[in-house]
Each structure stands twice: as C-alpha cells, then as structure tokens.
Design a protein around this motif. Structure first.
Motif, short mmCIF file in Angstrom:
data_model
loop_
_atom_site.label_atom_id
_atom_site.label_comp_id
_atom_site.label_asym_id
_atom_site.label_seq_id
_atom_site.Cartn_x
_atom_site.Cartn_y
_atom_site.Cartn_z
N TRP A 96 5.45 0.96 -12.14
CA TRP A 96 4.96 0.50 -11.24
C TRP A 96 3.44 -0.05 -11.46
CZ3 TRP A 96 0.63 2.25 -8.58
CH2 TRP A 96 0.23 1.37 -7.42
N ARG A 100 2.24 -3.61 -11.17
CA ARG A 100 0.90 -4.05 -10.37
C ARG A 100 -0.33 -4.76 -10.65
NH1 ARG A 100 0.23 -3.13 -4.35
NH2 ARG A 100 -1.61 -4.04 -4.09
N THR A 309 8.15 3.16 6.97
CA THR A 309 8.13 3.44 5.40
C THR A 309 8.26 4.73 5.31
OG1 THR A 309 7.29 3.05 3.40
CG2 THR A 309 5.67 3.40 5.04
N CYS A 376 0.39 -3.78 0.64
CA CYS A 376 1.07 -5.07 0.48
C CYS A 376 0.01 -5.98 -0.40
CB CYS A 376 1.20 -5.97 1.81
SG CYS A 376 1.98 -7.28 1.68
C1 HEM Z 1 3.24 -10.26 7.88
C2 HEM Z 1 3.83 -10.40 6.36
C3 HEM Z 1 3.84 -9.08 5.53
C4 HEM Z 1 3.88 -7.55 6.15
C5 HEM Z 1 3.70 -7.27 7.41
C6 HEM Z 1 3.91 -6.77 4.79
C7 HEM Z 1 4.10 -5.56 4.89
C8 HEM Z 1 4.05 -4.57 3.73
C9 HEM Z 1 3.86 -3.15 3.65
C10 HEM Z 1 3.78 -2.44 5.01
C11 HEM Z 1 3.86 -2.81 2.65
C12 HEM Z 1 3.69 -1.32 1.83
C13 HEM Z 1 4.94 -0.58 2.04
C14 HEM Z 1 4.71 0.88 1.87
O1 HEM Z 1 3.56 1.54 1.67
O2 HEM Z 1 5.75 1.77 1.76
C15 HEM Z 1 4.26 -3.96 1.53
C16 HEM Z 1 4.50 -3.88 0.29
C17 HEM Z 1 4.48 -5.04 -0.56
N1 HEM Z 1 4.67 -6.56 -0.13
FE1 HEM Z 1 4.20 -7.05 1.90
N2 HEM Z 1 4.14 -7.68 3.71
C18 HEM Z 1 4.00 -8.81 4.16
C19 HEM Z 1 3.93 -9.99 3.26
C20 HEM Z 1 4.07 -10.18 1.96
C21 HEM Z 1 4.26 -11.35 1.49
C22 HEM Z 1 3.93 -12.68 1.62
C23 HEM Z 1 4.52 -10.82 0.04
C24 HEM Z 1 4.70 -11.64 -1.23
C25 HEM Z 1 4.53 -12.88 -1.67
C26 HEM Z 1 4.51 -9.54 -0.01
C27 HEM Z 1 4.74 -8.55 -1.16
C28 HEM Z 1 4.78 -7.44 -1.04
C29 HEM Z 1 5.04 -6.45 -2.10
C30 HEM Z 1 5.44 -6.93 -3.70
C31 HEM Z 1 4.73 -4.95 -1.91
C32 HEM Z 1 5.10 -3.73 -2.80
C33 HEM Z 1 3.57 -3.42 -3.19
C34 HEM Z 1 3.57 -2.38 -4.15
O3 HEM Z 1 4.02 -1.21 -4.03
O4 HEM Z 1 2.88 -2.39 -5.06
N3 HEM Z 1 4.36 -9.03 1.31
N4 HEM Z 1 4.41 -5.17 2.42
#
Ligand code: HEM
Length: 432
Positions: A96, A100, A309, A376
């Motif tokens: 990861w 990342r 989550t 995110c």
């Molecule tokens: C309103 C829109 C969005 C919301 C509410 C959202 C919400 C989240 C949340 C809560 C997490 C963390 C989950 C955790 O901690 O267990 C997350 C991780 C992630 N999100 Fe988003 N997301 C959004 C939009 C996007 C967009 C536009 C992308 C990519 C183009 C994206 C890609 C990712 C990725 C790749 C992760 C994993 C990150 C990691 O663990 O390193 N998300 N998102």
C-alpha cells in the motif's frame, strides 16, 4: 472491566437481521441507547463474533491515525478486494505504501487544478442534457453520468460513454451482492459455486474486462491523463513503477471509488437544495465558492457517501474506557458520527451555514473522506468536480424536490433507493 453494552439481538443470528433490515437506523438507535461504543453480536450468543461500533470522534481519530493498533485487513475490505482487486483502497502494509507514494503524485493540488477545464466542459454539457430540458429529471442518473464522464476523461483523456451504462449497472449489482456477502454469518470461499458467488465472480469478470478494454485504448502522443501519468510514475528512491496489472487494479479503483461517491454527494445535496430555493439563489448569485462548498459539505454530513468503514485491532487496546481484544472488528460510521449531538446541534437539519463559520469543533466529527494516512486520495478532485457542477447547474436552473425524506440504501456506498426526481425550471439568470 464491564462488558461493552449493546443490543441483545436475535438469539441465533444476533444483530444480523436488524442490520439487513435497516443498518443505518439500527446504528442510530443503538448509539442513542448505548453510547459511544456499542457491541454488535453476529451469530449465536454462545459462539458469535462481536463487531464494535466506535462513534465518538476521539475514537474515530485513533482508529484512523494509529496504524500500530488499528489495521485494515478486515472482513469487509477482504470482500471488496475479492471483487475489485488490489488497488489503494484494498491494499495494506508495504505494498500500500509503495502504491500510495506513486499515486499521490497524480493528485497534487496543481494536478487537480489541471482538470478543472474538463470538469467545466462536462458541467456545461449537463446543463444541456435533454432530461433537464424536459423538466423532470432523475438527479442520481444525471449525476452518475456526469461523474463517470469526468473521471473517465481525467483517467484516459477520452469520454467513455460506451461503458457508462454498463458500469452504472455493474456498480449497483456489486453493491448489492457484496453487501449481502458481508452480512453473511459464514462467508464461504468465493471459489465455491453458490448462486451469489457465481454472480459476484461474473461481476468481477465484467469489471476487469472493462478495465482491460480501457487500458488497451491507444493513448495520444501528447496525452496528459491520469493513466499516462500512472504508467510513467517512478518511485523516487527505487526508480520502480507499477506493473500493468497493478495499474489495472488502480484504474478500476479510481473508476469505482471515484464516481459513485461523488455522484451520491451531488444527488443528496441537490435533493436537499430542492427544498431551499433561497440557498439555490444565493449560490447562483455568489461571487465566490464559499457557500457552494459549505452546501456540499453539509450534504455529505447528512448523507456521507462512504457511510461506514472498518478497522481491526492488531493488539489488545482500550476504546471509550472498555477493554477490546486484539483481532476485533471496529465499525466506523460517518452516518452516526455526523449526527453526534455533542458536536452537531440539531443534527438532522440541513444547514450549510454550519460550515461557514470555520471547521467543525472536532476534526474527526466530520469524516466524509476519512482521515490519517488512508484518507481519500481523491478528495480535492471530488470537491472541485462537485463545486463546478453545482455552480454551473444552479446558474441555469432552479430545482424543486419533494418534501419526503430521501430513502437511501447503505451498499458499498450510500445510494438512493430508486430515482431521485426533481423538477428543473430554467433560470432567468442565464437561460439554458
Ligand atoms: C465525494 C466523493 C468521495 C468520497 C465521499 C470518498 C470517500 C472516501 C473515504 C471515506 C475513504 C477512506 C476509507 C477508509 O478510511 O477506510 C476513501 C479512500 C479512497 N478514495 Fe475516495 N471518496 C470520494 C471520491 C474519490 C475520488 C474522486 C477518487 C479517485 C479518483 C477516490 C479514490 C479513493 C482511493 C483510491 C481511496 C483509498 C486511499 C488509500 O487507502 O490510500 N475517492 N474515499
């Protein structure tokens, strides 16, 4: 030390029937009844396993920022991983970290600003969408099409209209099937040919086929999209990049994590705005983005697209004054924490002005994008894309929605339960 309080539940199944019938309602009720840490039993009282709901922002903060105590290898993430592969969302540990570091380079503020022109172009296409001109519109469908086009163009530099419908359909099926699998008491290996496993494997095959098709598209020599950058990205220390299969899994992750969440945020916000013509008008006339941002933030407070989550305790620890053993599943629910009465007065009222007077009193009382190292990666992208769309749309139309509470389903993401209808009336401000 006392036992963690929690609902009694069904003698054999524990909390499972209540979670299946109404997850969010059950969480809200049990939080109100038992407090900041609630024990949920899955299975019979003599042999079930316990999942702990941790709702207080202090505990959410620890779960999200202390990787020595709270890991990510949970039952829920395993199910997602089986379906969408090894992208950032589902990876853990050193792999990861490596991903990342590489992917982060693609989502810097400067890079995201580079996508504003295509977001604005796509937003103006939405304004001319035939469904809007007809007067009655399904907001969710319209928003899904917008966010898929935006993420598609940002990823591949091209519109991916031919896969939009199939992806919309697959995301819905994936949400339903994997949520049902997550709530099973005993999760059978995916290789066993049960009807649900077959469906899930079929969905996975079709999702990967879409990602492969996209990866096989010839890229223009001057391409400056996320995929081209991902292929070119190298670790500054080792000089090593991602393999084509790793890239495929990341791409699928962006497509899935990146469109349904943002589509939800926009749909829910517009639904609430549909009862507040005053705010719509203020946004349409505003000189800057402060109000539109606050409105989206409030939309995601009430309806967090990532509604829950999980983490797993790696060592014995103490949460909210209770002893919790290593290997325990911790449920984090933005839905509940965003309604925590200690941090949110009148928690169920839609009121964007909450976000006009500075950040929330506790950083982890507001977690639509998570926090800590696993926050995110697409947050800036999603906020920019939502701001541009709402501003553009409200300059051309006024929306009216029903006064009924929105019915939602907590699948992989929070989804509306059916179409979200609104009446769109062309605005005098800027005729569409
Ligand atoms: C309103 C829109 C969005 C919301 C509410 C959202 C919400 C989240 C949340 C809560 C997490 C963390 C989950 C955790 O901690 O267990 C997350 C991780 C992630 N999100 Fe988003 N997301 C959004 C939009 C996007 C967009 C536009 C992308 C990519 C183009 C994206 C890609 C990712 C990725 C790749 C992760 C994993 C990150 C990691 O663990 O390193 N998300 N998102």
């Amino acid at each position: 030390m006392n036992a963690v309080p929690g609902p009694v539940g069904h003698p054999l199944l524990g909390v499972v029937p209540a979670f299946v019938a109404d997850l969010l309602g059950t969480l809200e009720r049990t939080f109100a009844e038992h407090g900041d840490l609630v024990a949920y039993r899955f299975g019979p009282s003599w042999a079930g396993r316990t999942v702990y709901g941790a709702f207080h922002p202090d505990d959410v903060a620890r779960a999200m920022t202390d990787p020595a105590v709270f890991g990510r290898d949970t039952a829920g993430f395993k199910v997602i991983r089986e379906s969408i592969g090894d992208g950032l969302l589902t990876l853990d540990g050193e792999t990861w970290k490596r991903h990342r570091k590489l992917v982060q380079q693609l989502f810097t503020h400067r890079r995201v600003m580079g996508y504003t022109a295509l977001m604005a172009e796509e937003a103006s296409k939405v304004v001319n969408d035939p469904s809007l001109r007809s007067g009655t519109v399904d907001l969710h469908d319209l928003m899904q099409r917008y966010t898929l086009r935006v993420v598609g163009r940002a990823l591949f530099g091209d519109v991916i209209d031919d896969i939009v419908e199939e992806l919309q359909d697959l995301v819905q099926q994936l949400g339903e099937t994997s949520t049902a699998r997550r709530l099973q008491l005993f999760t059978l290996p995916l290789s066993l040919p049960t009807p649900r496993n077959r469906t899930l494997r079929d969905i996975r095959r079709r999702l990967f086929a879409i990602a492969d098709r996209v990866l096989a598209m010839p890229s223009r020599p001057d391409a400056d999209d996320l995929l081209t950058r991902l292929r070119a990205a190298r670790d500054a220390d080792t000089g090593i990049g991602l393999s084509e299969q790793e890239i495929r899994d990341e791409v699928l992750g962006f497509l899935l994590a990146g469109h349904e969440t943002t589509a939800g945020a926009l749909t829910f916000t517009l639904h609430e705005l549909g009862r507040r013509p005053d705010i719509q008008s203020d946004i349409a006339h505003a000189a800057d983005d402060t109000l539109v941002r606050a409105t989206i933030q409030e939309g995601m407070r009430l309806y967090p697209p990532a509604h829950s989550t999980e983490r797993i305790t790696l060592v014995d620890t103490t949460i909210a004054g209770y002893r919790v053993k290593a290997g325990s599943q911790i449920l984090i629910s933005p839905w509940v924490t965003h309604r925590h009465p200690e941090f949110w007065p009148n928690p169920t009222t839609f009121d964007p002005t909450r976000f006009l007077s500075g950040p929330p009193t506790h950083r982890y009382a507001y977690i639509p994008f998570g926090g800590g190292a696993r926050a995110c990666i697409g947050m800036q992208f999603a906020l920019m894309e939502s701001t541009i769309l709402l501003k553009t749309l409200l300059r051309s139309y006024r929306f009216d929605t029903t006064s009924q509470p929105l019915s939602v389903r907590p699948l992989l993401t929070l989804r509306p339960n059916g179409p979200v209808l609104a009446t769109a009336t062309a605005n005098a401000l800027q005729p569409a």
